[in-house]
Design a protein around this motif. Structure first.
Motif, short mmCIF file in Angstrom:
data_model
loop_
_atom_site.label_atom_id
_atom_site.label_comp_id
_atom_site.label_asym_id
_atom_site.label_seq_id
_atom_site.Cartn_x
_atom_site.Cartn_y
_atom_site.Cartn_z
N LEU A 100 67.99 46.87 39.86
CA LEU A 100 67.66 46.06 38.69
C LEU A 100 67.29 44.64 39.07
CD1 LEU A 100 70.43 47.31 36.23
CD2 LEU A 100 68.07 48.09 36.43
N LEU A 101 67.79 44.19 40.23
CA LEU A 101 67.48 42.86 40.74
C LEU A 101 66.69 43.01 42.03
CD1 LEU A 101 70.96 41.16 40.15
CD2 LEU A 101 68.94 41.05 38.67
N GLY A 102 65.56 42.42 42.12
CA GLY A 102 64.75 42.53 43.32
C GLY A 102 63.85 43.75 43.27
N ASP A 103 63.21 44.04 44.42
CA ASP A 103 62.26 45.16 44.48
C ASP A 103 62.75 46.26 45.42
OD1 ASP A 103 59.88 43.95 46.95
OD2 ASP A 103 62.06 43.77 46.84
N SER A 104 64.05 46.45 45.54
CA SER A 104 64.59 47.47 46.43
C SER A 104 64.46 48.86 45.80
CB SER A 104 66.06 47.18 46.75
OG SER A 104 66.18 45.95 47.45
N ILE A 105 64.10 49.82 46.66
CA ILE A 105 64.00 51.22 46.27
C ILE A 105 65.00 52.00 47.11
CG2 ILE A 105 62.48 53.22 46.04
CD1 ILE A 105 61.66 50.94 44.25
N PHE A 106 65.81 52.85 46.45
CA PHE A 106 66.83 53.64 47.15
C PHE A 106 66.37 55.11 47.12
CE2 PHE A 106 68.93 50.02 45.16
CZ PHE A 106 69.49 49.40 46.27
N LEU A 107 66.40 55.70 48.30
CA LEU A 107 65.93 57.08 48.46
C LEU A 107 67.05 57.93 49.03
CD1 LEU A 107 62.52 56.26 50.22
CD2 LEU A 107 62.94 56.49 47.76
N LEU A 108 67.22 59.14 48.47
CA LEU A 108 68.23 60.08 48.95
C LEU A 108 67.51 61.25 49.61
CD1 LEU A 108 71.21 60.97 49.13
CD2 LEU A 108 70.91 62.10 46.91
N GLY A 109 67.84 61.50 50.89
CA GLY A 109 67.19 62.57 51.63
C GLY A 109 67.89 63.91 51.48
N GLU A 110 67.17 64.95 51.80
CA GLU A 110 67.69 66.32 51.66
C GLU A 110 68.85 66.58 52.61
OE1 GLU A 110 65.43 70.50 50.89
OE2 GLU A 110 65.02 69.52 52.81
N LEU B 44 82.03 60.67 40.66
CA LEU B 44 80.87 59.94 41.14
C LEU B 44 81.28 59.07 42.32
CD1 LEU B 44 79.39 58.78 37.72
CD2 LEU B 44 78.25 60.30 39.31
N GLY B 45 80.55 59.17 43.40
CA GLY B 45 80.80 58.28 44.52
C GLY B 45 80.15 56.93 44.28
N VAL B 46 80.91 55.87 44.56
CA VAL B 46 80.43 54.50 44.35
C VAL B 46 80.10 53.91 45.72
CG1 VAL B 46 80.96 52.23 43.39
CG2 VAL B 46 81.90 54.30 42.31
N TYR B 47 78.83 53.48 45.89
CA TYR B 47 78.36 53.00 47.18
C TYR B 47 77.78 51.59 47.02
CZ TYR B 47 78.68 57.92 48.50
OH TYR B 47 79.13 59.18 48.73
N ARG B 48 77.87 50.82 48.11
CA ARG B 48 77.37 49.45 48.12
C ARG B 48 75.90 49.44 48.52
NH1 ARG B 48 81.50 45.24 50.84
NH2 ARG B 48 79.78 43.91 50.09
N PRO B 49 75.05 48.66 47.78
CA PRO B 49 73.63 48.61 48.12
C PRO B 49 73.24 47.37 48.93
CG PRO B 49 73.95 47.79 45.90
CD PRO B 49 75.33 48.12 46.43
N ASP B 50 74.17 46.47 49.20
CA ASP B 50 73.81 45.22 49.86
C ASP B 50 73.50 45.45 51.32
OD1 ASP B 50 76.61 44.42 51.37
OD2 ASP B 50 76.92 45.54 49.50
N LYS B 51 72.88 44.43 51.95
CA LYS B 51 72.42 44.58 53.32
C LYS B 51 73.58 44.69 54.30
CE LYS B 51 68.24 41.89 52.38
NZ LYS B 51 67.44 40.69 52.77
N GLN B 52 74.65 43.90 54.08
CA GLN B 52 75.73 43.87 55.06
C GLN B 52 76.49 45.19 55.14
OE1 GLN B 52 75.17 41.55 52.79
NE2 GLN B 52 74.42 39.85 54.09
N ASN B 53 76.74 45.81 54.01
CA ASN B 53 77.56 47.03 53.97
C ASN B 53 76.82 48.16 53.25
OD1 ASN B 53 80.21 45.87 55.07
ND2 ASN B 53 79.81 44.51 53.32
N PHE B 54 75.59 48.36 53.58
CA PHE B 54 74.78 49.35 52.87
C PHE B 54 75.32 50.76 53.11
CE2 PHE B 54 71.20 52.38 52.75
CZ PHE B 54 70.84 52.22 51.43
#
Length: 713
Positions: A313-323, A368-378
């Motif tokens: 929602l903030l910035g232009d980051s795209i998160f992708l989940l692989g098979e 639901l698993g809760v995960y961090r999206p930030d750079k330091q602890n992605f």
């Protein structure tokens, strides 16, 4: 029998022949007429002058001899004899002519000789007869043997004796047997190679049987203007804000053969989806629908196909989940920034970006698993949110199948391994669950957020259930584009199902045909081994006195009954398909109808033939005029088929192959040997009998009609 007509005739020949008659053969025939071994003694008859062949003969004998000689090409004339010489003279038995070294035994009626040389009339240059000979008639028929006149066996109709030809029997059976084996192996190898080719083509169409392909949407997303986009395997369906259909964009329009989830909308209106050309691996593509253009989202090679997408929602980051469980973070330009490993969801792959965190359904429980999206602890998992509505747990729905984010609430689709899914609405803290009753059974449902509503889609169904923001069910969402796509899918499904059926059925049919052909060749080899390989004695000219056995109406009735059965079968099949399926399937049955009619005609053609007895010899004539003339010991067969070298003859004599010989002298007949069905089948195949044509025609018509029915559907 004494002829009541006392008028006498002379049989005159002036050397004229019918068009197409071979002169040398005519000389041989005339030499045999006089009982001579060579043709030098009959050269005088071809001088062009009229020469009497027979003098002072009765009208019946004159007509008979005239027809026989004309049948072999000799043009004769009949003239009234001089009354002064018409008184009958005493009979005398002619001197027999020397027998031919290689020909059959001659009959007394037309092949017994009357003199060592032709007896010419007085006005010719032929040698004068002796005193003893001059007291006799010039030429008289010898009396028939006692057996021929007193034989109580009924007589049958004789064939056209002048149209017969000897059957072709191989001189070297060993070479023909080897050739038969080679043909069998070659045919078997060709059939197996063709089976392999058809199987390879069939495996090119690995689609499921008809009715199993996806008929509904596979994924959905909302464009910036609240327009709805539904993804199918072969197209994107665009709908306006109101839900009315707007456009269909096929995969070919964007340069691909197929689409696949996920489907995600970026801030500028571009969409992300998986696409591929042919059987190539799916790659994540970024497409502009207005310009109908696409390009690969990330130039970096991903370890596995993408199955879920979310954006920050903030910035232009795209998160992708692989098979394979990889979690990637990328910018809007497709440059990968970070990678982590996470647990894959149990149900629908989904990533939710909420409150600055990433929520991914767990694969081992209702949470639901809760995960961090930030750079330091992605990708680091912070916690797990339990989603356990009591009513869902009580109903056995203990896992999360899919989740969606609404404007003021969350939606959770709960299911179990053996229970149907159930829909629940939860508040912002994932509490206070409210069960939403679904009106129809869902097989593989997934959730699509659209405006302030929730859509529940199923790839197996065209109708999409619509749920309002407050949890009330609304009228289902029906799209004419989706209905048209379903009809298109049904046609494709039928075609793929047809290809699969042909891919399975044709090799089986070819293998069966291969086996049948191999068995036919082996049967031919068996027939060649068991049947005596001898040439027929030549019948030139055809001897008289052959006792032609009568033909029974039994085989004629059997052939007629078989033809009626074939005709009724084809007509009933035609009427049945016409009444149940319409005219196209009925037209597909026409090859079978024509094949049955052709088979009937071949059955009728192959029922002909004649079997005759002559002293210790027999003559078997097939439907086409091929004959074998030899000793009775060479005759084989069964109760309905008589076999001679090169000849197959349908017979109906009672007691064949044990013919009743009570009324036949023992020296005239020897009981024929039995032949099993394999030998008979091989003999039919080798002689190209019409009955084999009938069988092949029916099988070919049945296969062709079946193939047309499969193609028509």
């Amino acid at each position: 029998m004494i002829d009541s007509d006392k008028q006498r005739f002379n049989l005159i020949f002036s050397g004229q022949l019918l068009p197409g008659t071979d002169k040398e053969r005519a000389k041989r025939t005339l030499a045999a007429f006089f009982g001579l071994r060579d043709t030098s003694g009959v050269a005088v008859f071809f001088s062009g002058k009229p020469v009497p062949l027979r003098r002072n003969i009765t009208r019946s004998d004159a007509q008979r001899l005239y027809r026989q000689l004309r049948g072999v090409g000799l043009i004769c004339e009949l003239s009234a004899a001089d009354p002064s010489t018409s008184a009958p003279t005493a009979k005398a038995t002619p001197t027999p002519a020397p027998a031919r070294p290689s020909g059959p035994r001659q009959s007394s009626r037309s092949t017994q000789a009357v003199a060592a040389k032709p007896r010419a009339p007085l006005n010719t240059v032929a040698p004068k007869p002796t005193t003893a000979q001059s007291s006799q008639p010039v030429i008289r028929d010898a009396p028939a043997t006692k057996q021929a006149t007193s034989d109580p066996l009924p007589r049958g109709k004789a064939p056209n004796l002048f149209a017969l030809r000897p059957a072709a029997v191989p001189l070297n059976p060993t070479q023909l047997r080897e050739a038969t084996q080679i043909r069998a192996f070659v045919f078997a190898g060709a059939a197996l190679a063709l089976c392999a080719l058809v199987l390879a083509v069939a495996l090119r169409f690995p689609a499921a049987p008809a009715g199993q392909e996806p008929l509904g949407a596979l994924a959905g997303t909302t464009l910036p203007g609240n327009e709805l986009v539904l993804l199918l395997e072969g197209a994107l369906l665009l709908h306006e804000r109101s839900g009315l259909p707007r456009a269909r964009i096929s995969a070919a329009d964007l340069g691909f053969d197929r689409f696949s989830p996920p489907l995600w909308t970026m801030e500028n209106g571009d969409i992300l989806l998986n696409a591929a050309i042919g059987e190539a691996q799916l790659r994540l593509q970024r497409c502009n629908l207005e310009e109908a253009s696409c390009y690969t989202f990330s130039l970096e090679t991903l370890d596995s196909p993408v199955i879920a997408i979310a954006s920050s929602l903030l910035g232009d980051s795209i998160f992708l989940l692989g098979e394979a469980g990889q979690l990637w973070r990328s910018n809007s330009a497709g440059e990968l920034e970070y990678t982590a490993a996470v647990q894959l969801p149990w149900g629908q792959p989904r990533i939710l970006s909420s409150g600055g965190l990433l929520l991914i359904p767990a694969g081992d429980g209702p949470m639901l698993g809760v995960y961090r999206p930030d750079k330091q602890n992605f990708g680091q998992q912070l916690d797990a949110l339990l989603v356990m509505p009591p009513t869902a747990i009580a109903a056995g729905q203990d896992r999360l199948r899919d989740v969606a984010l609404g404007e003021t609430s969350y939606w959770a689709l709960m299911a179990g391994s053996e229970t149907a899914p159930g829909l629940f609405q939860l508040d912002q803290q994932w509490g206070n669950p409210t069960r939403i009753s679904l009106p129809q059974e869902l097989h593989e449902p997934f959730l699509i957020g659209w405006r302030d509503k929730l859509l529940i889609a199923d790839p197996k169904q065209v109708i999409i259930q619509r749920v309002a923001g407050d949890g009330l069910l609304e009228t289902p969402f029906e799209s004419s584009l989706l209905i048209q796509e379903r009809e298109r899918w049904i046609q494709i499904s039928k075609q793929r199902s047809m290809m699969r059926q042909l891919g399975i059925g044709l090799p089986v049919v070819l293998i069966l045909l291969c086996v049948a052909a191999t068995l036919l060749y082996l049967a031919s080899y068996r027939a060649l081994t068991a049947m005596p390989q001898k040439r027929s004695a030549l019948l030139d000219p055809v001897p008289a006195g052959i006792h032609w056995l009568p033909t029974s109406t039994h085989k004629d009735r059997a052939v007629t009954q078989m033809g009626i059965v074939l005709s009724l079968f084809s007509v009933l099949a035609l009427a049945l398909f016409a009444s149940l399926k319409g005219w196209p399937p009925a037209i597909a049955c026409l090859p079978l109808v024509f094949a049955c009619l052709y088979a009937w005609s071949e059955l009728r053609r192959g029922r002909g033939g004649h079997l005759g007895l002559l002293n210790k010899h027999f003559i078997a004539v097939d439907f086409d005029g091929r004959y074998f003339y030899g000793e009775h010991s060479l005759l084989r067969g069964s109760a309905t088929i008589a076999l001679a070298p090169g000849v197959v003859l349908p017979v109906s004599l009672p007691a064949l192959p044990n013919l009743d010989t009570t009324n036949i002298a023992v020296e005239r007949y020897t009981a024929i040997h039995k032949s099993n069905r394999i030998e008979i089948l091989g003999a039919l195949w080798l002689s190209h009998h019409p009955w084999m044509n009938a069988v092949v025609a029916v099988v070919a018509g049945l296969l062709l009609s079946s193939s047309l029915l499969v193609i028509i559907g």
